[in-house]
Design an enzyme around this catalytic site. Structure first.
Site, PDB file in Angstrom:
ATOM      1  N   ASP A 122       0.820  -1.214   0.000  1.00  0.00           N
ATOM      2  CA  ASP A 122       0.000   0.000   0.000  1.00  0.00           C
ATOM      3  C   ASP A 122       0.855   1.266   0.000  1.00  0.00           C
ATOM      4  O   ASP A 122       1.467   1.605   1.011  1.00  0.00           O
ATOM      5  CB  ASP A 122      -0.888  -0.048   1.253  1.00  0.00           C
ATOM      6  CG  ASP A 122      -1.797   1.154   1.380  1.00  0.00           C
ATOM      7  OD1 ASP A 122      -1.987   1.872   0.389  1.00  0.00           O
ATOM      8  OD2 ASP A 122      -2.323   1.367   2.494  1.00  0.00           O
ATOM      9  N   ASP A 300      -1.998   6.159  -4.920  1.00  0.00           N
ATOM     10  CA  ASP A 300      -2.256   5.214  -3.825  1.00  0.00           C
ATOM     11  C   ASP A 300      -2.630   3.815  -4.333  1.00  0.00           C
ATOM     12  O   ASP A 300      -3.759   3.587  -4.736  1.00  0.00           O
ATOM     13  CB  ASP A 300      -3.384   5.797  -2.961  1.00  0.00           C
ATOM     14  CG  ASP A 300      -3.696   4.940  -1.745  1.00  0.00           C
ATOM     15  OD1 ASP A 300      -3.036   3.906  -1.543  1.00  0.00           O
ATOM     16  OD2 ASP A 300      -4.621   5.307  -0.997  1.00  0.00           O
TER      17      ASP A 300
END
Ligand SMILES: *[C@@H]1O[C@H](CO)[C@@H](O)[C@H](O)[C@H]1NC(C)=O
Ligand SMILES: *[C@@H]1O[C@H](CO)[C@@H](O)[C@H](O)[C@H]1NC(C)=O
Length: 414
Positions: A122, A300
């Site tokens: 992530d 992201d």
């Protein structure tokens, strides 16, 4: 991140394997994921989307809390944890989808000998956590678990770690450091949390935990994230990592970029604030028409959709013929499936990076209408004109994250 909450029940994923490279060179970790918000037959999974949106909202809220606290502690001259650790004794380390997955997951190993975990990578958060052997609740029953007693290189650290989720549940535990090995790249004394409490929303996910690839400023542990540790310890020569995301052949390359995955050069843009991988002067285009400009964009990998401020997203859909609000509270819009736009693109002053019609389409809601991958994000705490640019965009490009240059770059996928 965390959770891309998407779902709960995922099946699938990973055929992951790592390809260690010669010392000093980069290493590649392969992973797979499907779009959890779209079923295999093309339907939009509304329930999964609502969970995802809730999850993303809490993830970013919690990141901003960590950032604020880290800024305050720095102002008060509180040392970063990794600085503290240099004064602590260093241990010697022998160098020796049903609900289809929404995580870009791969294997990592923690401890000595290494214990394997399936982890979500992530770029929108900065901490590593995995279930602890001391998590005895049913939410941990199917997980791989870290046991300090089984590792010869563990060090308990002071403090504790906790993340709060939208449903009121938490992921929390003590703080340890240990050796972390990702695709043969081994960082020693890496801070992480072996969690004792695991939010039920994770129970059925195929992943065990999460590895944050964002900047240290976002870290709740207030410690360097894995890649920053690896870079500072010299176990990766180049402070760059690259993501290739797609239906097949998805991978993360650490310590460089995977030149077999893209063609041409990488167009880099400087990070505007070293917390998220955030770059400014973005524009959203529809073909040659500029729809909104002056965007600050957070790249992201831990978010499935693309989120923007409600007014800008409304302006954008005003340019998509016959589009309309699908779910106002969730910020979702729909458009006629048979005229999915194939020319939506982001630009940061260089090339236009197009989102394919397939990647713009988050799934069908009835016989004629489909939901768009761009959604309105009600939380304005990230700042005006700030967009969270997730996988629906990243799947269209090769994305490089450079710690050396403090820049995010895009290149054309091969
Ligand atoms: C997940 O994928 C399976 C097939 O692999 C499909 O049957 C199912 O509908 C998908 N579920 C969701 C929620 O996307
Ligand atoms: C789990 O509990 C045992 C026994 O209390 C303890 O020694 C250990 O450090 C705990 N944590 C981990 C991550 O193993």
């Amino acid at each position: 991140m965390f959770l891309k909450t998407t779902t709960v029940a995922l099946a699938l994923v990973l055929s992951t394997y790592a390809t260690p490279a010669p010392a000093g060179e980069g290493a590649r970790i392969d992973f797979q994921k499907r779009n959890a918000l779209t079923t295999d037959d093309g339907w939009f999974d509304h329930g999964a989307a609502l969970k995802q949106i809730d999850y993303d909202t809490h993830k970013h809220k919690s990141n901003m809390i960590a950032l604020q606290r880290n800024v305050e502690l720095s102002a008060a001259n509180e040392p970063f944890r990794d600085d503290v650790s240099s004064h602590e004794k260093r241990q010697s380390v022998s160098l020796t989808d049903q609900e289809n997955d929404s995580y870009w997951s791969g294997n990592i190993a923690i401890g000595t000998p290494g214990k394997n975990f399936v982890i979500d990578f992530d770029t929108g958060s900065a901490d590593l956590w995995v279930p602890s052997v001391n998590c005895t609740s049913s939410t941990c029953s199917k997980k791989n678990k870290y046991s300090a007693a089984s590792s010869s290189t563990d060090t308990p650290r002071t403090g504790s770690f906790a993340l709060q989720y939208g449903d009121g549940s938490t992921v929390s535990g003590p703080i340890y450091s240990d050796t972390v090995n990702v695709a043969g790249i081994k960082a020693t004394n890496q801070y992480f949390s072996p969690v004792n409490t695991l939010s039920p929303s994770f129970a059925t996910e195929t992943i065990d935990g999460l590895i944050g690839m964002g900047y240290p400023a976002l870290s709740h542990l207030r410690a360097n994230p894995f890649f920053f540790t690896a870079k500072s310890q010299g176990v990766v020569k180049n402070g760059v990592f690259g993501f290739k995301l797609g239906k097949s052949g998805s991978s993360l390359y650490l310590g460089g970029t995977d030149t077999s995955a893209y063609s041409g050069s990488i167009e880099y843009h400087s990070v505007s604030r070293q917390a998220y991988w955030q770059i400014s002067n973005g524009a959203l285009l529809l073909g040659s028409k500029t729809v909104v400009t002056g965007l600050s964009t957070i790249i992201d990998s831990g978010t499935t959709l693309i989120y923007g401020p409600p007014s800008q997203v409304k302006t954008f859909y005003g340019s998509i013929p016959n589009s309309k609000v699908y779910d106002a509270s969730a910020g979702l819009y729909s458009f006629p499936c048979n005229s999915a736009p194939a020319n939506v693109a982001f630009s940061w002053g260089g090339k236009s990076w197009t989102i394919s019609a397939a990647n713009f389409n988050a799934g069908r809601v009835d016989s004629t209408r489909c939901v768009g991958a761009i959604a309105a994000f009600a939380d304005s705490s990230l700042g005006a004109s700030t967009w969270i640019v997730g996988d629906s965009f990243m799947k269209n490009v090769y994305t490089a994250f450079s710690v050396d240059q403090n820049a995010v770059g895009f290149a054309t996928l091969r």
